[in-house]
Design a protein around this motif. Structure first.
Motif, PDB file in Angstrom:
ATOM      1  N   ASN A 176       0.829  -1.211   0.000  1.00 12.00           N
ATOM      2  CA  ASN A 176       0.000   0.000   0.000  1.00 12.00           C
ATOM      3  C   ASN A 176       0.859   1.254   0.000  1.00 12.00           C
ATOM      4  OD1 ASN A 176      -2.703  -1.134   2.199  1.00 12.00           O
ATOM      5  ND2 ASN A 176      -2.377  -1.456   0.025  1.00 12.00           N
ATOM      6  N   TYR A 177       0.293   2.310  -0.581  1.00 17.07           N
ATOM      7  CA  TYR A 177       0.844   3.650  -0.426  1.00 17.07           C
ATOM      8  C   TYR A 177      -0.202   4.491   0.286  1.00 17.07           C
ATOM      9  CZ  TYR A 177       2.299   8.425  -1.452  1.00 17.07           C
ATOM     10  OH  TYR A 177       2.656   9.742  -1.331  1.00 17.07           O
ATOM     11  N   ASN A 178       0.184   5.089   1.410  1.00 17.24           N
ATOM     12  CA  ASN A 178      -0.730   5.897   2.216  1.00 17.24           C
ATOM     13  C   ASN A 178      -0.265   7.355   2.216  1.00 17.24           C
ATOM     14  OD1 ASN A 178      -1.049   6.937   5.417  1.00 17.24           O
ATOM     15  ND2 ASN A 178      -2.907   6.267   4.406  1.00 17.24           N
ATOM     16  N   LEU A 179      -1.153   8.232   1.773  1.00 16.93           N
ATOM     17  CA  LEU A 179      -0.852   9.658   1.690  1.00 16.93           C
ATOM     18  C   LEU A 179      -1.710  10.414   2.694  1.00 16.93           C
ATOM     19  CD1 LEU A 179       0.466  12.129   0.303  1.00 16.93           C
ATOM     20  CD2 LEU A 179      -1.447  12.100  -1.316  1.00 16.93           C
ATOM     21  N   GLY A 180      -1.085  11.044   3.675  1.00 15.71           N
ATOM     22  CA  GLY A 180      -1.814  11.840   4.647  1.00 15.71           C
ATOM     23  C   GLY A 180      -2.304  13.144   4.042  1.00 15.71           C
ATOM     24  N   LEU A 181      -3.540  13.503   4.324  1.00 12.53           N
ATOM     25  CA  LEU A 181      -4.133  14.733   3.805  1.00 12.53           C
ATOM     26  C   LEU A 181      -4.210  15.838   4.853  1.00 12.53           C
ATOM     27  CD1 LEU A 181      -7.077  13.216   1.725  1.00 12.53           C
ATOM     28  CD2 LEU A 181      -4.789  13.842   0.933  1.00 12.53           C
ATOM     29  N   GLN A 182      -3.985  15.480   6.093  1.00 11.39           N
ATOM     30  CA  GLN A 182      -4.061  16.447   7.186  1.00 11.39           C
ATOM     31  C   GLN A 182      -2.704  17.111   7.409  1.00 11.39           C
ATOM     32  OE1 GLN A 182      -5.787  18.430   9.111  1.00 11.39           O
ATOM     33  NE2 GLN A 182      -6.357  17.287  10.937  1.00 11.39           N
ATOM     34  N   ASP A 183      -2.690  18.443   7.435  1.00 14.20           N
ATOM     35  CA  ASP A 183      -1.489  19.167   7.842  1.00 14.20           C
ATOM     36  C   ASP A 183      -1.371  19.048   9.357  1.00 14.20           C
ATOM     37  OD1 ASP A 183       0.629  20.845   8.284  1.00 14.20           O
ATOM     38  OD2 ASP A 183      -0.353  22.663   7.556  1.00 14.20           O
ATOM     39  N   LEU A 184      -0.305  18.392   9.823  1.00 17.82           N
ATOM     40  CA  LEU A 184      -0.156  18.109  11.253  1.00 17.82           C
ATOM     41  C   LEU A 184       0.327  19.301  12.063  1.00 17.82           C
ATOM     42  CD1 LEU A 184       1.460  14.565  10.986  1.00 17.82           C
ATOM     43  CD2 LEU A 184      -0.946  15.131  11.321  1.00 17.82           C
ATOM     44  N   LYS A 185       0.782  20.355  11.395  1.00 16.14           N
ATOM     45  CA  LYS A 185       1.260  21.550  12.074  1.00 16.14           C
ATOM     46  C   LYS A 185       0.105  22.512  12.354  1.00 16.14           C
ATOM     47  CE  LYS A 185       5.799  20.951  12.275  1.00 16.14           C
ATOM     48  NZ  LYS A 185       6.604  21.058  13.517  1.00 16.14           N
ATOM     49  N   ASN A 186       0.247  23.294  13.414  1.00 15.47           N
ATOM     50  CA  ASN A 186      -0.768  24.287  13.793  1.00 15.47           C
ATOM     51  C   ASN A 186      -0.326  25.712  13.458  1.00 15.47           C
ATOM     52  OD1 ASN A 186      -2.843  22.592  15.107  1.00 15.47           O
ATOM     53  ND2 ASN A 186      -1.210  22.120  16.554  1.00 15.47           N
ATOM     54  N   THR A 187       0.623  25.837  12.541  1.00 14.34           N
ATOM     55  CA  THR A 187       1.086  27.153  12.119  1.00 14.34           C
ATOM     56  C   THR A 187       0.975  27.268  10.607  1.00 14.34           C
ATOM     57  OG1 THR A 187       3.398  26.515  11.761  1.00 14.34           O
ATOM     58  CG2 THR A 187       2.777  27.115  14.007  1.00 14.34           C
ATOM     59  N   THR A 188       0.886  28.487  10.110  1.00 14.38           N
ATOM     60  CA  THR A 188       0.840  28.718   8.665  1.00 14.38           C
ATOM     61  C   THR A 188       2.232  28.722   8.052  1.00 14.38           C
ATOM     62  OG1 THR A 188       0.836  31.111   9.050  1.00 14.38           O
ATOM     63  CG2 THR A 188      -1.307  30.033   8.838  1.00 14.38           C
ATOM     64  N   GLN A 189       3.255  28.794   8.888  1.00 19.77           N
ATOM     65  CA  GLN A 189       4.633  28.840   8.405  1.00 19.77           C
ATOM     66  C   GLN A 189       5.143  27.471   7.968  1.00 19.77           C
ATOM     67  OE1 GLN A 189       7.572  30.086  11.328  1.00 19.77           O
ATOM     68  NE2 GLN A 189       8.760  31.169   9.769  1.00 19.77           N
ATOM     69  N   GLU A 190       4.589  26.398   8.581  1.00 23.15           N
ATOM     70  CA  GLU A 190       5.035  25.044   8.296  1.00 23.15           C
ATOM     71  C   GLU A 190       3.881  24.184   7.802  1.00 23.15           C
ATOM     72  OE1 GLU A 190       8.190  23.510  11.298  1.00 23.15           O
ATOM     73  OE2 GLU A 190       6.823  24.794  12.437  1.00 23.15           O
ATOM     74  N   GLU A 191       4.238  23.150   7.023  1.00 26.92           N
ATOM     75  CA  GLU A 191       3.280  22.142   6.583  1.00 26.92           C
ATOM     76  C   GLU A 191       3.928  20.769   6.722  1.00 26.92           C
ATOM     77  OE1 GLU A 191       0.363  21.093   2.776  1.00 26.92           O
ATOM     78  OE2 GLU A 191       2.094  22.405   2.513  1.00 26.92           O
ATOM     79  N   LEU A 192       3.214  19.829   7.344  1.00 31.45           N
ATOM     80  CA  LEU A 192       3.749  18.499   7.619  1.00 31.45           C
ATOM     81  C   LEU A 192       2.661  17.457   7.370  1.00 31.45           C
ATOM     82  CD1 LEU A 192       6.315  17.029   8.862  1.00 31.45           C
ATOM     83  CD2 LEU A 192       5.053  17.052  11.018  1.00 31.45           C
ATOM     84  N   LYS A 193       2.929  16.528   6.440  1.00 31.20           N
ATOM     85  CA  LYS A 193       1.946  15.490   6.118  1.00 31.20           C
ATOM     86  C   LYS A 193       2.635  14.129   6.049  1.00 31.20           C
ATOM     87  CE  LYS A 193      -1.149  18.508   3.487  1.00 31.20           C
ATOM     88  NZ  LYS A 193      -1.828  18.752   2.182  1.00 31.20           N
ATOM     89  N   ASN A 194       1.981  13.117   6.586  1.00 29.68           N
ATOM     90  CA  ASN A 194       2.527  11.764   6.593  1.00 29.68           C
ATOM     91  C   ASN A 194       2.502  11.137   5.206  1.00 29.68           C
ATOM     92  OD1 ASN A 194       3.294  11.049   9.323  1.00 29.68           O
ATOM     93  ND2 ASN A 194       1.128  11.201   9.871  1.00 29.68           N
TER      94      ASN A 194
END
Length: 206
Positions: A176-194
């Motif tokens: 499987n390939y799993n792509l996270g759609l949720q940005d795990l960061k709570n700031t607009t300066q950073e973006e983090l997705k699994n």
């Protein structure tokens, strides 16, 4: 927001337990033990610039349920413990992030091939709830915090999963390939997705 997710999780757990019980009396529903390896990483940006991260090898284990709803079409919910994370180079040391999740996938599969040897393609969605996490900067290890503050990561994740594999009787092997759609960061300066590549095996018990 978190209250809605918690209620959804409770309902999904009840559904999984009910289906497990039903599986013991129905030939159309199978309950299986799943285990596998994850090649885990993230998509990370800072000030709209991509930051290089490295894969780490992790693991996944739990229960899967397979229900044949129409001829070659199956539905497979599950309840899994998944260790995820990534590594990132810093000026001083190599940093490692480890986040453990409870994953609740819901997959739709299509089978083709002989009766005892089936190939399959599958796709679906996964709801993830963070259990705990650690950050190691090469000098000391710290616990990650989850919540809505800027120095915390979001507790919930969701994403899309695509893959396929082969099944021999009660043994199922998949990728499987799993792509996270949720940005795990709570700031607009950073973006983090699994992002995860998962190699797994399921042994059905009935």
């Amino acid at each position: 927001q978190y209250g809605i997710f918690r209620e959804t999780m409770k309902k999904l757990i009840v559904l999984l337990i009910t289906t497990c019980i039903a599986g013991t009396v129905s030939a159309q529903v199978k309950v299986g033990i799943r285990g596998g390896a994850l090649l885990s990483n993230v998509y990370y940006t800072f000030d709209n610039k991509n930051i290089a991260t490295e894969n780490i090898i992790n693991y996944q284990a739990g229960l899967m349920i397979n229900s044949n709803i129409w001829k070659v079409i199956d539905v497979s919910p599950g309840f899994l413990f998944s260790a995820k994370g990534y590594e990132m180079d810093s000026i001083v040391k190599n940093q490692k992030y480890q986040i453990n999740y409870v994953d609740i996938p819901l997959m739709l599969g299509i089978k083709f091939g002989a009766k005892k040897l089936n190939f399959f393609a599958e796709g679906g969605t996964t709801l993830s709830i963070a259990v705990n996490g650690k950050f190691d900067d090469g000098i000391q290890e710290k616990d990650l915090k989850f919540g809505s503050d800027e120095d915390e990561l979001k507790l919930f994740d969701y994403g899309l999963t695509l893959g396929g594999g082969v099944q021999f009787g009660n043994l199922k092997l998949g990728l499987n390939y799993n792509l996270g759609l949720q940005d795990l960061k709570n700031t607009t300066q950073e973006e983090l997705k699994n992002e995860n590549v998962i190699l797994y095996a399921v042994i059905y018990l009935n």
